[in-house]
Motif scaffolding. Structure first.
Motif, PDB file in Angstrom:
ATOM      1  N   THR A  57       1.226-122.391 -73.603  1.00 21.64           N
ATOM      2  CA  THR A  57       2.557-122.754 -74.072  1.00 21.64           C
ATOM      3  C   THR A  57       2.784-122.133 -75.438  1.00 21.64           C
ATOM      4  O   THR A  57       1.882-122.103 -76.284  1.00 21.64           O
ATOM      5  CB  THR A  57       2.694-124.286 -74.173  1.00 21.64           C
ATOM      6  OG1 THR A  57       2.590-124.847 -72.857  1.00 21.64           O
ATOM      7  CG2 THR A  57       4.025-124.688 -74.780  1.00 21.64           C
ATOM      8  N   CYS A  58       3.993-121.589 -75.656  1.00 22.61           N
ATOM      9  CA  CYS A  58       4.315-120.999 -76.946  1.00 22.61           C
ATOM     10  C   CYS A  58       5.784-121.289 -77.251  1.00 22.61           C
ATOM     11  O   CYS A  58       6.495-121.875 -76.430  1.00 22.61           O
ATOM     12  CB  CYS A  58       4.029-119.502 -76.966  1.00 22.61           C
ATOM     13  SG  CYS A  58       4.936-118.529 -75.731  1.00 22.61           S
ATOM     14  N   THR A  59       6.237-120.897 -78.430  1.00 22.13           N
ATOM     15  CA  THR A  59       7.594-121.232 -78.843  1.00 22.13           C
ATOM     16  C   THR A  59       8.348-120.020 -79.364  1.00 22.13           C
ATOM     17  O   THR A  59       7.771-119.044 -79.833  1.00 22.13           O
ATOM     18  CB  THR A  59       7.583-122.294 -79.959  1.00 22.13           C
ATOM     19  OG1 THR A  59       6.891-121.768 -81.105  1.00 22.13           O
ATOM     20  CG2 THR A  59       6.892-123.566 -79.501  1.00 22.13           C
ATOM     21  N   VAL A  60       9.680-120.103 -79.279  1.00 18.28           N
ATOM     22  CA  VAL A  60      10.560-119.088 -79.874  1.00 18.28           C
ATOM     23  C   VAL A  60      11.652-119.812 -80.654  1.00 18.28           C
ATOM     24  O   VAL A  60      12.027-120.930 -80.318  1.00 18.28           O
ATOM     25  CB  VAL A  60      11.184-118.173 -78.805  1.00 18.28           C
ATOM     26  CG1 VAL A  60      10.132-117.280 -78.177  1.00 18.28           C
ATOM     27  CG2 VAL A  60      11.908-118.979 -77.744  1.00 18.28           C
ATOM     28  N   ARG A  61      12.190-119.142 -81.658  1.00 15.67           N
ATOM     29  CA  ARG A  61      13.209-119.773 -82.500  1.00 15.67           C
ATOM     30  C   ARG A  61      14.041-118.698 -83.183  1.00 15.67           C
ATOM     31  O   ARG A  61      13.491-117.756 -83.739  1.00 15.67           O
ATOM     32  CB  ARG A  61      12.556-120.668 -83.559  1.00 15.67           C
ATOM     33  CG  ARG A  61      13.540-121.303 -84.550  1.00 15.67           C
ATOM     34  CD  ARG A  61      12.786-122.041 -85.640  1.00 15.67           C
ATOM     35  NE  ARG A  61      13.693-122.527 -86.667  1.00 15.67           N
ATOM     36  CZ  ARG A  61      14.273-123.733 -86.647  1.00 15.67           C
ATOM     37  NH1 ARG A  61      14.021-124.560 -85.653  1.00 15.67           N
ATOM     38  NH2 ARG A  61      15.092-124.110 -87.615  1.00 15.67           N
ATOM     39  N   GLY A  62      15.339-118.833 -83.140  1.00 18.26           N
ATOM     40  CA  GLY A  62      16.206-117.925 -83.884  1.00 18.26           C
ATOM     41  C   GLY A  62      16.833-116.840 -83.032  1.00 18.26           C
ATOM     42  O   GLY A  62      17.041-116.998 -81.830  1.00 18.26           O
ATOM     43  N   TYR A  63      17.111-115.708 -83.659  1.00 18.23           N
ATOM     44  CA  TYR A  63      17.794-114.596 -83.009  1.00 18.23           C
ATOM     45  C   TYR A  63      16.802-113.522 -82.559  1.00 18.23           C
ATOM     46  O   TYR A  63      15.916-113.149 -83.316  1.00 18.23           O
ATOM     47  CB  TYR A  63      18.770-113.925 -83.972  1.00 18.23           C
ATOM     48  CG  TYR A  63      19.887-114.807 -84.464  1.00 18.23           C
ATOM     49  CD1 TYR A  63      19.682-115.657 -85.560  1.00 18.23           C
ATOM     50  CD2 TYR A  63      21.130-114.790 -83.864  1.00 18.23           C
ATOM     51  CE1 TYR A  63      20.708-116.471 -86.019  1.00 18.23           C
ATOM     52  CE2 TYR A  63      22.169-115.591 -84.329  1.00 18.23           C
ATOM     53  CZ  TYR A  63      21.955-116.434 -85.401  1.00 18.23           C
ATOM     54  OH  TYR A  63      22.963-117.239 -85.858  1.00 18.23           O
ATOM     55  N   PRO A  64      16.974-112.988 -81.361  1.00 23.84           N
ATOM     56  CA  PRO A  64      16.184-111.811 -80.977  1.00 23.84           C
ATOM     57  C   PRO A  64      16.801-110.581 -81.631  1.00 23.84           C
ATOM     58  O   PRO A  64      17.923-110.626 -82.137  1.00 23.84           O
ATOM     59  CB  PRO A  64      16.353-111.765 -79.455  1.00 23.84           C
ATOM     60  CG  PRO A  64      17.741-112.305 -79.248  1.00 23.84           C
ATOM     61  CD  PRO A  64      17.909-113.394 -80.287  1.00 23.84           C
ATOM     62  N   GLY A  65      16.060-109.494 -81.615  1.00 22.26           N
ATOM     63  CA  GLY A  65      16.641-108.215 -82.010  1.00 22.26           C
ATOM     64  C   GLY A  65      17.117-107.507 -80.756  1.00 22.26           C
ATOM     65  O   GLY A  65      16.583-107.731 -79.670  1.00 22.26           O
ATOM     66  N   ALA A  66      18.133-106.672 -80.877  1.00 26.18           N
ATOM     67  CA  ALA A  66      18.645-105.952 -79.713  1.00 26.18           C
ATOM     68  C   ALA A  66      19.235-104.620 -80.151  1.00 26.18           C
ATOM     69  O   ALA A  66      19.879-104.535 -81.198  1.00 26.18           O
ATOM     70  CB  ALA A  66      19.703-106.781 -78.986  1.00 26.18           C
ATOM     71  N   ALA A  67      19.003-103.582 -79.362  1.00 24.18           N
ATOM     72  CA  ALA A  67      19.568-102.266 -79.651  1.00 24.18           C
ATOM     73  C   ALA A  67      19.713-101.489 -78.354  1.00 24.18           C
ATOM     74  O   ALA A  67      18.770-101.392 -77.569  1.00 24.18           O
ATOM     75  CB  ALA A  67      18.674-101.496 -80.624  1.00 24.18           C
ATOM     76  N   PHE A  68      20.902-100.944 -78.123  1.00 27.54           N
ATOM     77  CA  PHE A  68      21.113-100.050 -76.999  1.00 27.54           C
ATOM     78  C   PHE A  68      20.564 -98.674 -77.381  1.00 27.54           C
ATOM     79  O   PHE A  68      20.767 -98.206 -78.505  1.00 27.54           O
ATOM     80  CB  PHE A  68      22.600 -99.923 -76.669  1.00 27.54           C
ATOM     81  CG  PHE A  68      23.190-101.163 -76.071  1.00 27.54           C
ATOM     82  CD1 PHE A  68      22.877-101.543 -74.771  1.00 27.54           C
ATOM     83  CD2 PHE A  68      24.066-101.959 -76.799  1.00 27.54           C
ATOM     84  CE1 PHE A  68      23.421-102.680 -74.202  1.00 27.54           C
ATOM     85  CE2 PHE A  68      24.621-103.107 -76.242  1.00 27.54           C
ATOM     86  CZ  PHE A  68      24.304-103.462 -74.950  1.00 27.54           C
ATOM     87  N   VAL A  69      19.882 -98.020 -76.437  1.00 26.85           N
ATOM     88  CA  VAL A  69      19.327 -96.694 -76.708  1.00 26.85           C
ATOM     89  C   VAL A  69      19.626 -95.759 -75.548  1.00 26.85           C
ATOM     90  O   VAL A  69      19.842 -96.198 -74.409  1.00 26.85           O
ATOM     91  CB  VAL A  69      17.797 -96.758 -76.938  1.00 26.85           C
ATOM     92  CG1 VAL A  69      17.460 -97.563 -78.186  1.00 26.85           C
ATOM     93  CG2 VAL A  69      17.089 -97.345 -75.721  1.00 26.85           C
ATOM     94  N   ASP A  70      19.653 -94.456 -75.852  1.00 31.90           N
ATOM     95  CA  ASP A  70      19.847 -93.473 -74.793  1.00 31.90           C
ATOM     96  C   ASP A  70      18.497 -93.087 -74.189  1.00 31.90           C
ATOM     97  O   ASP A  70      17.458 -93.657 -74.546  1.00 31.90           O
ATOM     98  CB  ASP A  70      20.612 -92.254 -75.312  1.00 31.90           C
ATOM     99  CG  ASP A  70      19.883 -91.516 -76.432  1.00 31.90           C
ATOM    100  OD1 ASP A  70      18.651 -91.711 -76.598  1.00 31.90           O
ATOM    101  OD2 ASP A  70      20.539 -90.721 -77.136  1.00 31.90           O
ATOM    102  N   ALA A  71      18.498 -92.106 -73.297  1.00 32.05           N
ATOM    103  CA  ALA A  71      17.269 -91.732 -72.594  1.00 32.05           C
ATOM    104  C   ALA A  71      16.190 -91.210 -73.531  1.00 32.05           C
ATOM    105  O   ALA A  71      14.995 -91.284 -73.222  1.00 32.05           O
ATOM    106  CB  ALA A  71      17.580 -90.701 -71.518  1.00 32.05           C
ATOM    107  N   SER A  72      16.595 -90.672 -74.684  1.00 38.22           N
ATOM    108  CA  SER A  72      15.626 -90.144 -75.646  1.00 38.22           C
ATOM    109  C   SER A  72      15.131 -91.214 -76.611  1.00 38.22           C
ATOM    110  O   SER A  72      14.285 -90.952 -77.460  1.00 38.22           O
ATOM    111  CB  SER A  72      16.235 -88.985 -76.433  1.00 38.22           C
ATOM    112  OG  SER A  72      17.299 -89.449 -77.257  1.00 38.22           O
ATOM    113  N   GLY A  73      15.670 -92.423 -76.492  1.00 37.28           N
ATOM    114  CA  GLY A  73      15.257 -93.500 -77.380  1.00 37.28           C
ATOM    115  C   GLY A  73      16.095 -93.620 -78.635  1.00 37.28           C
ATOM    116  O   GLY A  73      15.797 -94.435 -79.509  1.00 37.28           O
TER     117      GLY A  73
END
Length: 223
Positions: free
Chosen positions: A120-136
């Motif tokens: 069991t583990c926990t998470v809290r807050g906001y995730p990070g997120a970024a859209f990327v193209d095929a090259s990253g």
């Protein structure tokens, strides 16, 4: 599980993103938005999350995100043994995009994090997120954070948490768009992202109404 909040509440969603180098792109944090509203990467030292039917499983991306300042959590869930449940690490989670929930002139998606570990583990807050193209290469600026109050979500093995990602429909907003190859998702307080194939079409990256917004993680799958 029922969603803790509906995507229709994300009425301020506005679209995403400008090109940035991937090292240091993804951001995740255990506490609230900064003064600019832009998402920042949290310290990888202390954090705490569950989610509809996911459409894709994530695998660790090859380029790490850049951590930033984070605030230790004061709500420490305990396990049956009485010990505080540890933070969920990237290697213990699978990321996916759940069933979209269209709103009035906007697109809403649950980012689902599922505990694949045997603890069991926990998470809290906001995730990070970024859209990327095929090259990253990152497409558009970092998402902004909705003004939510973070809470600690405890994930038993196999359980999920979700965070809302939303933006104004480009055909309505007139924003300039791009077609991402993937969405990189960094769990709260972690450095390494998970890579999820993006199949939901073009996203806004510049111009009017181009901001993308994120909510804090909450129990369930968002469906």
């Amino acid at each position: 599980m029922g969603r803790a909040r509906t995507f229709h509440a994300l009425h301020r969603a506005t679209p995403l993103v400008t090109a940035v180098a991937l090292a240091g792109l993804l951001t995740a944090c255990a506490d609230g938005a900064d003064s600019t509203g832009a998402a920042r990467t949290p310290a990888a030292t202390d954090s705490r999350t569950t989610g509809p039917a996911a459409t894709d499983t994530g695998s660790p991306a090859t380029e790490p995100g850049t951590p930033g300042p984070g605030t230790p959590d004061t709500e420490s869930p305990v396990t049956q043994s009485g010990a505080a449940a540890p933070r969920c690490h990237t290697s213990e989670l699978r990321a996916s995009i759940g069933r979209p929930s269209p709103g009035a002139g906007q697109r809403n998606f649950p980012i689902v994090l599922t505990n694949t570990a045997d603890r069991t583990c926990t998470v809290r807050g906001y995730p990070g997120a970024a859209f990327v193209d095929a090259s990253g290469r990152q497409l558009g600026p970092d998402p902004k954070r909705s003004p939510d109050t973070p809470t600690t979500v405890t994930l038993a093995p196999g359980r999920s948490a979700w965070a809302g990602l939303s933006f104004a429909s480009p055909e309505i907003s007139g924003a300039r768009t791009a077609l991402p190859a993937a969405l990189l998702v960094t769990p709260p307080d972690e450095r390494d992202p998970l890579k999820v194939t993006w199949t939901a079409g073009e996203v806004p990256v510049a111009g009017n109404e181009s901001s993308v917004r994120l909510t804090v993680v909450q129990p369930g799958t968002g469906g």
